[in-house]
Scaffold this active site. Structure first.
Site, mmCIF file in Angstrom:
data_model
loop_
_atom_site.group_PDB
_atom_site.id
_atom_site.type_symbol
_atom_site.label_atom_id
_atom_site.label_comp_id
_atom_site.label_asym_id
_atom_site.label_seq_id
_atom_site.Cartn_x
_atom_site.Cartn_y
_atom_site.Cartn_z
ATOM 1 N N CYS A 114 0.813 -1.222 0.000
ATOM 2 C CA CYS A 114 0.000 0.000 0.000
ATOM 3 C C CYS A 114 0.846 1.271 0.000
ATOM 4 O O CYS A 114 0.322 2.364 -0.196
ATOM 5 C CB CYS A 114 -0.970 -0.004 1.181
ATOM 6 S SG CYS A 114 -2.281 -1.206 0.940
ATOM 7 N N HIS A 254 -3.409 7.338 2.880
ATOM 8 C CA HIS A 254 -3.781 6.066 2.251
ATOM 9 C C HIS A 254 -5.152 5.655 2.781
ATOM 10 O O HIS A 254 -5.439 5.800 3.970
ATOM 11 C CB HIS A 254 -2.734 5.008 2.590
ATOM 12 C CG HIS A 254 -3.113 3.648 2.118
ATOM 13 N ND1 HIS A 254 -3.475 3.394 0.812
ATOM 14 C CD2 HIS A 254 -3.223 2.469 2.779
ATOM 15 C CE1 HIS A 254 -3.776 2.109 0.692
ATOM 16 N NE2 HIS A 254 -3.638 1.529 1.865
ATOM 17 N N ASN A 284 -10.121 0.291 -0.527
ATOM 18 C CA ASN A 284 -8.657 0.362 -0.572
ATOM 19 C C ASN A 284 -8.197 -0.097 -1.955
ATOM 20 O O ASN A 284 -8.258 -1.276 -2.273
ATOM 21 C CB ASN A 284 -8.086 -0.529 0.532
ATOM 22 C CG ASN A 284 -6.577 -0.473 0.617
ATOM 23 O OD1 ASN A 284 -5.910 0.092 -0.266
ATOM 24 N ND2 ASN A 284 -6.021 -1.067 1.655
HETATM 25 O O1 UT7 Z 1 -3.802 -1.132 3.272
HETATM 26 C C1 UT7 Z 1 -2.964 -2.075 3.845
HETATM 27 C C2 UT7 Z 1 -3.075 -2.093 5.274
HETATM 28 N N1 UT7 Z 1 -4.310 -2.678 5.703
HETATM 29 C C3 UT7 Z 1 -4.937 -2.162 6.721
HETATM 30 O O2 UT7 Z 1 -4.527 -1.139 7.191
HETATM 31 C C4 UT7 Z 1 -6.117 -2.899 7.303
HETATM 32 C C5 UT7 Z 1 -5.986 -2.879 8.779
HETATM 33 N N2 UT7 Z 1 -7.075 -3.574 9.497
HETATM 34 C C6 UT7 Z 1 -8.327 -3.096 9.515
HETATM 35 O O3 UT7 Z 1 -8.658 -2.130 8.869
HETATM 36 C C7 UT7 Z 1 -9.310 -3.762 10.455
HETATM 37 O O4 UT7 Z 1 -8.619 -4.631 11.299
HETATM 38 C C8 UT7 Z 1 -10.436 -4.543 9.714
HETATM 39 C C9 UT7 Z 1 -11.400 -3.569 9.050
HETATM 40 C C10 UT7 Z 1 -9.836 -5.477 8.710
HETATM 41 C C11 UT7 Z 1 -11.226 -5.354 10.744
HETATM 42 O O5 UT7 Z 1 -11.727 -4.521 11.770
HETATM 43 P P1 UT7 Z 1 -11.528 -4.944 13.310
HETATM 44 O O6 UT7 Z 1 -12.273 -3.964 14.101
HETATM 45 O O7 UT7 Z 1 -10.048 -5.051 13.552
HETATM 46 O O8 UT7 Z 1 -12.234 -6.330 13.381
HETATM 47 P P2 UT7 Z 1 -11.612 -7.728 13.821
HETATM 48 O O9 UT7 Z 1 -10.650 -8.211 12.799
HETATM 49 O O10 UT7 Z 1 -11.155 -7.611 15.222
HETATM 50 O O11 UT7 Z 1 -12.877 -8.641 13.784
HETATM 51 C C12 UT7 Z 1 -13.940 -8.461 14.703
HETATM 52 C C13 UT7 Z 1 -14.986 -9.507 14.377
HETATM 53 C C14 UT7 Z 1 -14.447 -10.915 14.264
HETATM 54 O O12 UT7 Z 1 -15.401 -11.776 14.828
HETATM 55 P P3 UT7 Z 1 -15.173 -12.422 16.279
HETATM 56 O O13 UT7 Z 1 -13.891 -13.179 16.173
HETATM 57 O O14 UT7 Z 1 -15.078 -11.233 17.195
HETATM 58 O O15 UT7 Z 1 -16.376 -13.240 16.453
HETATM 59 C C15 UT7 Z 1 -14.382 -11.162 12.782
HETATM 60 O O16 UT7 Z 1 -14.520 -12.515 12.435
HETATM 61 O O17 UT7 Z 1 -15.586 -9.219 13.108
HETATM 62 C C16 UT7 Z 1 -15.568 -10.390 12.295
HETATM 63 N N3 UT7 Z 1 -15.466 -9.999 10.900
HETATM 64 C C17 UT7 Z 1 -16.534 -9.657 10.172
HETATM 65 N N4 UT7 Z 1 -17.845 -9.596 10.467
HETATM 66 C C18 UT7 Z 1 -18.677 -9.179 9.497
HETATM 67 C C19 UT7 Z 1 -14.359 -9.880 10.136
HETATM 68 N N5 UT7 Z 1 -14.701 -9.472 8.902
HETATM 69 C C20 UT7 Z 1 -16.051 -9.326 8.903
HETATM 70 C C21 UT7 Z 1 -16.978 -8.917 7.927
HETATM 71 N N6 UT7 Z 1 -18.281 -8.863 8.274
HETATM 72 N N7 UT7 Z 1 -16.608 -8.563 6.687
#
Ligand code: UT7
Length: 327
Positions: A114, A254, A284
């Site tokens: 990225c 970004h 993204n």
């Molecule tokens: O550009 C390159 C760099 N990339 C980034 O900067 C991305 C960085 N990461 C993020 O932006 C965030 O971590 C995400 C948007 C990917 C995820 O947000 P989060 O608040 O960190 O969520 P999480 O990964 O902690 O997941 C929370 C819950 C999980 O469920 P459990 O384990 O708590 O039951 C996930 O399985 O949300 C679940 N989950 C979803 N639920 C509905 C993960 N993806 C989804 C989804 N829809 N699409």
């Protein structure tokens, strides 16, 4: 010292809009989850199977030449920032050069996930600063849909396709690219990567069956470090150039997650009306996020405006560039 100035900006976005509603029918997710966790509402997808990154980069390049009213043969160098090149080789830059009729102009690709675009922009700026190069085209383009697993809800809701391009020329005044600071930390490589397809794990029937040719991401650990590093480097850029928050006209971040962007703006003391934000419409687009922002905000930019561009991506890679806008 010769400075590099951005003298034109252009972009290309595919027509197809993939909405959160449509994603709800593909994986176990909701519009509410995607919007609240990332800020994304929709993203563009290049659906034509015969077209890929070079096509989008070429479209952006052609409109850039038209806008600046110059011929492709006037270009000295083409740099394409991308993680989704059409081929492992040759470079996408070579394909673009051919497609726009740039003759035997040289060019190469830059890959820093990225952060690809700011790595490429800094590289291009250095060629201009050397005095040997007068017109360098820097393109950020990615067909992320080609490496996204649309059965993986952790990643498929985040990414989109697109391209943006800028032209670099020697500055005729005090404006241009003023400062740049890049970082990388390869110890973070397993938090965001594509397992197979490289020389370590070449493509086999097994790697395909195991879905190892897609983006694999540990979102939470990337998020934690991205929030810190993007804000750190943006603040560092302000401090070393003695810029107060009032001095900064625009933050160009970004577009990976609205929450990361908000945290960066907060640390810089910058209000939301000075932050370029289009993640809600494009998601993204990896290498294309920054030039897409510049393109969309171009008409609001004024000569002399101080812009801070900043990114964080796989690698890990991150950095910031300070630009005094030239037109
Ligand atoms: O550009 C390159 C760099 N990339 C980034 O900067 C991305 C960085 N990461 C993020 O932006 C965030 O971590 C995400 C948007 C990917 C995820 O947000 P989060 O608040 O960190 O969520 P999480 O990964 O902690 O997941 C929370 C819950 C999980 O469920 P459990 O384990 O708590 O039951 C996930 O399985 O949300 C679940 N989950 C979803 N639920 C509905 C993960 N993806 C989804 C989804 N829809 N699409």
């Amino acid at each position: 010292m010769i400075k590099a100035a951005i003298t034109a900006v252009s972009a290309y976005l595919p027509e197809y809009v993939l909405t959160n509603k449509e994603l709800e029918t593909m994986v176990d997710t909701t519009d509410e989850w995607i919007t609240s966790r990332s800020g994304i509402k929709e993203r563009r997808i290049l659906r034509d199977k015969d077209k890929a990154t070079a096509f989008m980069a070429t479209e952006a390049a052609k409109s850039l030449l038209k806008k600046r009213n110059i011929a492709a043969t006037e270009l000295d160098l083409i740099i394409v920032a991308t993680v989704t090149p059409d081929y492992q080789y040759p470079a996408t830059a070579n394909i673009v050069g051919d497609a726009i009729g740039a003759g035997d102009v040289w060019g190469f690709d830059v890959q820093a996930a990225c952060s690809s675009f700011i790595y490429a922009l800094e590289t291009g700026a250095r060629y201009i600063e050397s005095g040997r190069y007068k017109k360098v085209m820097v393109i950020g383009a990615d067909k992320m849909s080609s490496i996204i697993d649309y059965t993986d809800r952790n990643t498929c809701v985040l990414f989109g396709d697109g391209a943006g391009a800028v032209l670099l020329e020697p500055s005729t005044d005090e404006t241009g690219i003023i400062d740049c600071k890049m970082y990388s930390d390869g110890s973070g490589r397993k938090s965001l990567f594509q397992k197979a397809g490289g020389s370590l794990h070449p493509s086999t029937a097994e790697t395909v069956a195991n879905r190892e040719h897609f983006v694999t991401m540990d979102g939470q650990s990337v998020f934690k470090i991205a929030v810190i590093k993007m804000a750190d480097v943006a603040e560092e850029m302000m401090q070393r150039n003695k810029l107060s928050s009032e001095d900064v006209a625009w933050l160009v971040p970004h577009q990976a997650n609205k929450r990361i962007i908000d945290a960066t703006a907060h640390r810089m003391g910058i209000s939301t009306d000075k932050v370029m934000l289009n993640i809600q419409r494009y998601g993204n687009t990896t290498s294309a996020t920054l030039p897409l922002c510049l393109y969309e905000w171009e008409s609001q930019l004024k000569k002399g405006d101080n812009l801070i561009l900043t990114t964080f991506g796989a690698g890990f890679t991150w950095g910031a560039i300070y630009i005094k806008w030239s037109y």
